[in-house]
Design an enzyme around this catalytic site. Structure first.
Site, PDB file in Angstrom:
ATOM      1  N   ALA A  53     -72.612  41.640 -91.744  1.00 18.26           N
ATOM      2  CA  ALA A  53     -73.646  41.097 -90.860  1.00 18.26           C
ATOM      3  C   ALA A  53     -74.187  39.740 -91.310  1.00 18.26           C
ATOM      4  O   ALA A  53     -74.884  39.073 -90.543  1.00 18.26           O
ATOM      5  CB  ALA A  53     -74.800  42.086 -90.757  1.00 18.26           C
ATOM      6  N   TYR A  54     -73.890  39.315 -92.556  1.00 22.49           N
ATOM      7  CA  TYR A  54     -74.415  38.028 -93.046  1.00 22.49           C
ATOM      8  C   TYR A  54     -73.637  36.883 -92.413  1.00 22.49           C
ATOM      9  O   TYR A  54     -72.424  36.831 -92.529  1.00 22.49           O
ATOM     10  CB  TYR A  54     -74.279  37.918 -94.569  1.00 22.49           C
ATOM     11  CG  TYR A  54     -75.009  38.952 -95.393  1.00 22.49           C
ATOM     12  CD1 TYR A  54     -76.038  39.732 -94.859  1.00 22.49           C
ATOM     13  CD2 TYR A  54     -74.670  39.161 -96.729  1.00 22.49           C
ATOM     14  CE1 TYR A  54     -76.695  40.679 -95.646  1.00 22.49           C
ATOM     15  CE2 TYR A  54     -75.329  40.101 -97.505  1.00 22.49           C
ATOM     16  CZ  TYR A  54     -76.330  40.857 -96.953  1.00 22.49           C
ATOM     17  OH  TYR A  54     -76.973  41.796 -97.728  1.00 22.49           O
ATOM     18  N   SER A  55     -74.218  35.915 -91.679  1.00 22.35           N
ATOM     19  CA  SER A  55     -75.636  35.822 -91.390  1.00 22.35           C
ATOM     20  C   SER A  55     -75.837  35.753 -89.870  1.00 22.35           C
ATOM     21  O   SER A  55     -76.103  34.697 -89.302  1.00 22.35           O
ATOM     22  CB  SER A  55     -76.222  34.583 -92.057  1.00 22.35           C
ATOM     23  OG  SER A  55     -75.327  33.466 -91.850  1.00 22.35           O
TER      24      SER A  55
END
Length: 314
Positions: A53-55
């Site tokens: 999920a980053y970023s």
């Protein structure tokens, strides 16, 4: 020479500080990220923490930016065999939740971005209580059987769901969590201490805490009357408003002064000395921020220093 830490019941030997990859592709561009990664490895580091999920929270980003940067760096340095890569599933915009199909798809996407055929430590990023632990563990076990993941771990999970997951793994002879990534630091002890830490200790899990420096507050750069240019300054600065925050800062100042150490190093050393903790996670946006973080490998606080900090943070 710094002794590596063993992650729980796994065969993973890691440097006592995990380098957080959340800034890569966000507040650190590719060149800055490569420089930080190179400096971390030069200091003896081998444990990189990221997530699919980053970023995704940054406008214009889709998620996976951090993994992509790390993948390019691994390829350009030809050092994959020397690095313990940890990433997480469950929060990418295209792979939300922990159904069996979602976990499989998320892992495949992470492997592609990282440019590798295996993930050393694979976390569930946020527990998905809509999915039975049996389904989650079975899906993770399949990734291990397929050679795509070496070891599995959990983050942001309740003690009850953690115990249920471990019990199912034991009962069915499936892959078992070896580590836990809790929110834990000197100004946030209740997020881990108590039932969750007790469960981890009984199960022999290694804790790899995130927000180890409380979004930068525990570096000491936030002081009354100062303003800090940072994407996280609102979160970190808020600790100054609490009595606990001010007491912790005063205790850190005292120990850091007596030991001629950076405040951040002392805060990380307290965390590294806590039961179950193997390696706190901290991120560096620039090479200049890194020495205070990796110095935790060589700083052992005395019982008196640990007690002072523990009391200040109570």
């Amino acid at each position: 020479m710094t002794s590596p830490r063993i992650l729980g019941s796994s065969d993973l030997q890691v440097f006592p500080l995990a380098l957080g990859g959340n800034v890569f592709g966000w507040t650190a561009d590719e060149d800055q990220s490569f420089a930080v990664l190179d400096a971390y490895v030069a200091a003896g580091g081998n444990f990189i923490d990221t997530a699919d999920a980053y970023s995704a929270w940054v406008e214009g980003n889709e998620g996976g930016e951090s993994e992509t940067v790390i993948g390019k760096w691994l390829a350009s340095r030809s050092n994959r065999a020397d690095i313990v890569v940890a990433t997480k599933a469950g929060a990418h915009p295209d792979h939300r939740g922990l159904s069996a199909g979602t976990i499989k798809g998320a892992a495949e996407a992470s492997l592609r971005r990282l440019g590798t055929d295996h993930i050393d430590l694979y976390y569930t990023h946020f527990d998905d209580e809509a999915v039975p632990v049996e389904e989650i563990i079975t899906a993770l076990d399949q990734l291990v059987k397929d050679g795509k993941v070496r070891h599995i771990a959990a983050s942001n999970i309740s003690p009850e769901r953690l115990r249920a997951s471990l019990d199912f793994s034991e009962r069915e002879g499936l892959a078992r969590y070896v580590a836990l990534q809790p929110h834990y630091n000197l100004v946030s002890r209740g997020t881990y201490e108590g039932e969750l830490q007790d469960t981890a200790a009984r199960a022999g899990l290694a804790a790899v805490p995130y927000y180890a420096l409380a979004s930068g507050f525990l570096t000491g750069k936030y002081r009354p009357g100062t303003s800090v240019e940072s994407a996280r300054s609102a979160t970190a600065g808020g600790h100054l408003e609490s009595e606990r925050g001010r007491k912790v800062l005063a205790a850190l100042d005292r120990v850091a002064g007596e030991r001629d150490a950076e405040i951040a190093t002392v805060a990380l050393a307290w965390l590294a000395a806590q039961p179950t903790v193997a390696a706190p996670i901290a991120s560096a946006r620039t090479v200049e921020q890194l020495p205070a973080l990796v110095a935790v490998a060589d700083l052992r606080l005395t019982d008196g220093e640990l007690a002072l900090l523990t009391e200040a943070s109570a």
